[in-house]
Every structure is written in structure tokens, then in C-alpha cells.
Motif scaffolding. Sequence first.
Motif, short mmCIF file in Angstrom:
data_model
loop_
_atom_site.label_atom_id
_atom_site.label_comp_id
_atom_site.label_asym_id
_atom_site.label_seq_id
_atom_site.Cartn_x
_atom_site.Cartn_y
_atom_site.Cartn_z
N ALA A 9 0.86 -1.17 0.00
CA ALA A 9 0.00 0.00 0.00
C ALA A 9 0.90 1.23 0.00
O ALA A 9 1.55 1.52 1.01
CB ALA A 9 -0.91 0.01 1.22
N VAL A 12 0.90 7.62 1.75
CA VAL A 12 0.32 8.90 1.35
C VAL A 12 1.31 9.99 1.73
O VAL A 12 1.77 10.06 2.86
CB VAL A 12 -1.04 9.13 2.04
N ALA A 222 -8.34 12.56 -2.30
CA ALA A 222 -7.79 11.31 -1.76
C ALA A 222 -7.49 10.32 -2.89
O ALA A 222 -6.45 9.65 -2.88
CB ALA A 222 -8.75 10.70 -0.74
N GLU A 223 -8.38 10.24 -3.87
CA GLU A 223 -8.15 9.35 -5.01
C GLU A 223 -6.96 9.81 -5.83
O GLU A 223 -6.14 9.01 -6.29
CB GLU A 223 -9.39 9.28 -5.90
N ASP A 225 -4.37 11.50 -4.75
CA ASP A 225 -3.16 11.20 -4.01
C ASP A 225 -2.81 9.72 -4.11
O ASP A 225 -1.63 9.35 -4.22
CB ASP A 225 -3.34 11.60 -2.54
N ARG A 226 -3.83 8.87 -4.08
CA ARG A 226 -3.58 7.43 -4.15
C ARG A 226 -2.98 7.04 -5.50
O ARG A 226 -2.07 6.21 -5.58
CB ARG A 226 -4.89 6.67 -3.91
N ALA A 229 0.61 8.17 -5.52
CA ALA A 229 1.42 7.33 -4.64
C ALA A 229 1.77 6.00 -5.32
O ALA A 229 2.88 5.49 -5.16
CB ALA A 229 0.66 7.07 -3.34
N GLU A 230 0.83 5.47 -6.09
CA GLU A 230 1.11 4.22 -6.81
C GLU A 230 2.19 4.44 -7.87
O GLU A 230 3.05 3.58 -8.09
CB GLU A 230 -0.17 3.69 -7.45
#
Length: 487
Positions: A9, A12, A222-223, A225-226, A229-230
Motif C-alpha cells: 500500500a 500517502v 484522496a483518489e 493522491d492514491r 502514490a502508486e
Amino acid sequence: MSGPDVPLAPPVRAGDPATRLDGLPVTRRHVRLLLGSGVGWTFDAMDVGLISFVIAQLAVVWGTDATALGWVASAGFVGMAVGAALGGLLADRIGRRQVFALTLLVYGVATGASALAGSVAVLMVLRFVVGLGLGAELPVASTLVSEFAPPRIRGRAVVVLESFWAVGWILAALVGYLVVPSGENGWRWALALGALPAVYAVVVRRGLPESVRFLQARGRHAEADRVVAELEASRAVGHGGLTGAQVRDGGRSDGAGAGGPVAATAVETGADAAVAPAVETAADAPAAGGRPRLAELWAPTLRRRTAALWLVWFAVNFSYYGAFIWLPSLLAADGHTLVRSFEYTLIITLGQLPGYAAAAVLVETWGRRRTLAAFLAGSALAAGLFAAASGDAQIVGAGLLLSFFNLGAWGALYAVTPELYPTRVRTTGAGWAAGIGRTASVLAPLAVPQLREAGGTGLLFTVFAAVFVVAALGALALPERTGETLT
């Protein structure tokens, strides 16, 4: 036992996702996004290319006249004009990935159904539906890639995406050469292969990320940032990847994170970080809030680029589709057998790949505007040579030059288009430019029989050359945004 360097995971991180995205090196996820979009682009080109071989065979097996066959081709382009405009608006509202997958499904199913058509009228209706999906897919896919690519290679990434068009057109030429002449139903088998995008739509829906800039514009931080991050956790191409600590530290390989993502990019890629990219001022962008509207493309700061862009799209579509959709039929009408016409078309199509390769280099060195104008001027010269060609060698040679310059121009045009608009109306702007262009692709197949009857192939390609000149002049009126950050 210690855990892996990169957690399953991704952590963040603080900071604006779009800024972090622009500071990344090229990662394996960037490459997967480009390839995933490129496969869809290949299917799109294959479908458009196949219709040129289909109408050439229908003239023989159904005895359909040139005017009716022109309407078969134009029906698809009417659908593309509508699809490009509506698809762009829809992608600015519900997302790039969602619309991309939907368009693949629509035109894949409709193309497969076209193989069962029993009359010209039915084929025209199905080609319109095919066009809806095709027209929406192209500007949405190019915008998605443009919004993910690092600014220093953004134009090159979009040209590489556009180069998949050549792959699809070459596949169409191979299918046309090997499958269409195989019998009276050869054209049906060729169109049946066009159902593959419907299957690929599932892959797109599951495998491609949504645009970070779109997510931010819609308040889905939030999406966004995700997704970033990936990408940050993904292995950098040619750099051995980043550890989890380096991801959290801004991607620096020396452990010093104070420079942030932009400084990290200079370290990772050797890019010149001394020159900060220019950014559009707030006055350049339409006001935030509410749904994107077409009128925003004609705001005082955007109206000149919109007018110039629509002119270029219209002119390029008219000459390109007028020439290449009818090319097998024109060769056959000039005395070549159907098989020889398909063979020459296949050879001419091969000139597209080096054209894209040259444009991919030049858009980042010469700039978008200069590259686009130069390739359009080359297209005008090649069309003039085709008009004057008399023997087979001259026809093929001029056709190769036309493929080289024209498809290089397409690559530069797709590179510059998404950069001209802010995120809020980016696919709206790209979609409407493509939609205006598609109106020319509707007119061109209908005009070809009349122009050829009036003055032969010479007059026809002289007209195409003149229209390319107009497109080159329009390109010079576009702003240059090479290397700038998207807003």
C-alpha cells in the motif's frame, strides 16, 4: 525478516498530487498507461482503415456506385464528429478512463455487427454508431496520456501514442490485402475482427488509472493522491526503481528530500531544472465551479487558439481522409487490379511509422507549432507530387512521402491540442476540435468522386495540397507550450 523496500500500500505523502506527478521520472506505470491507451488507439485506426478496403470490395461484389459508398464512409465520420464533441464533454464530467472504456465497447460491438449488414442502408447506420465510439475515444485517450506524462516529454509521449495509429492502419492494410479479397464475404470477416475492442474495454476499465488532474478538479483529492502514490512506488524505467524511503523522501537517491519532486526529477533524469516552466495565468483559465461549458472555449484568452485549432483540425481531416479512405478505390479506378491496389496501399501505409518517429523527436526540440507547420507544409508538397505522378514508382513514392509528412503532422497536432486548455475544459476543447475536424472527414469522402470526375486524380490531390497549406498557416497561429506545466 525485513519487509520489502516498497510497501504493497503506497504511503500517502504531503504535497499537491499534480506537482508530485510532474516531478516523477518515467515509471513502469507510465509505460503501461501509454501501451494500454495505445492498444485502444490501434484498434481505432484498424477500424477506420478497414472501411477503405471494404468499400473497394463492395463496389465489386454489390455493384454499389461511388456516391453510395461515399455515404458509407461519411456515415462513420458523422458519428465521429458527434462522438468527439459529446465524448469530450462527458469525459470532463465523469472521467477520462470511464469514457475511454465505454467508447471501446460501443465501437467494438457496432463493428462486429457491421459484418452482418445486408444492405448499404444498414451498413451506414451501423457505421454511424461505430463512429460515435471512435470519435469520442481519440481525444479522451490523448488527453489522458497528456495529463500523466512528465512535462519534459509530454509531447513525445502523445506522439508515441499517435504512432499506434500507424500500427492499426498497417494491420488494416494487411487484413485488407489478405482477408478482404479472399471471397465475396471477405469484407465481413475483416469487420468481424473489429469486434476485438469490445473485449479490450474490460481490460481498460480495470487496468488504467483515472487522470490525477481530473480527480483534483472534481474535488476527489484522496483518489488523486492514491494514484500518484502508486506511480511514486512504481519502478522507474532505466533507474532501478525507488525504495519506500526514497518515495517518502521525494524520490531523491541521496536521501536529501528538501528539493522535493522537481529537484528529484533533475537528479533522476539529468533534466535541466534551472529553467522553471511557464504556467498559464489565472486569467487564461475559465472560472472553476459548475459544469464545463462549450462557451468557455471562446473566453477572451482562449478564443484565438480555439479558432486556429479548429481550422487546423478541419483542414487536416479533409485532406487526410479524402486521400486515404479512397486510396485503394482511386488506384483501382486508375487501372490497377483490386489486389494490386491493396498491395500499393499497404506499401504506402508503411511510411507512417518513420513520420511519427521524426515528429516524436522534433516536438520536444523544435516545439509543437514549428513541427506541426513543417509537417503540414511537407504534406502539401507530397500531395502536389502525387497529383503530378504518372508511373507506379512515382505514385508509390509520392504516397510514401504523403504518409510520412501527414502522419507526422497528426502526431504533432495531437500533442499540442490538450495543452491549449486548462484541466476543467481540456477534453471538451480537444473533443470539439476533433469534432469540427470530423465534419471535414464527412465532406471529404463525398467530395472525392465529384472532384475526380471533374479533373481526375491530379485535380483531387491539388485540392488536398492547397488545403494542407491552409492548415500550415493555421498552425503558425497556435501558442507554443512545449515543456510548460498543465494547469
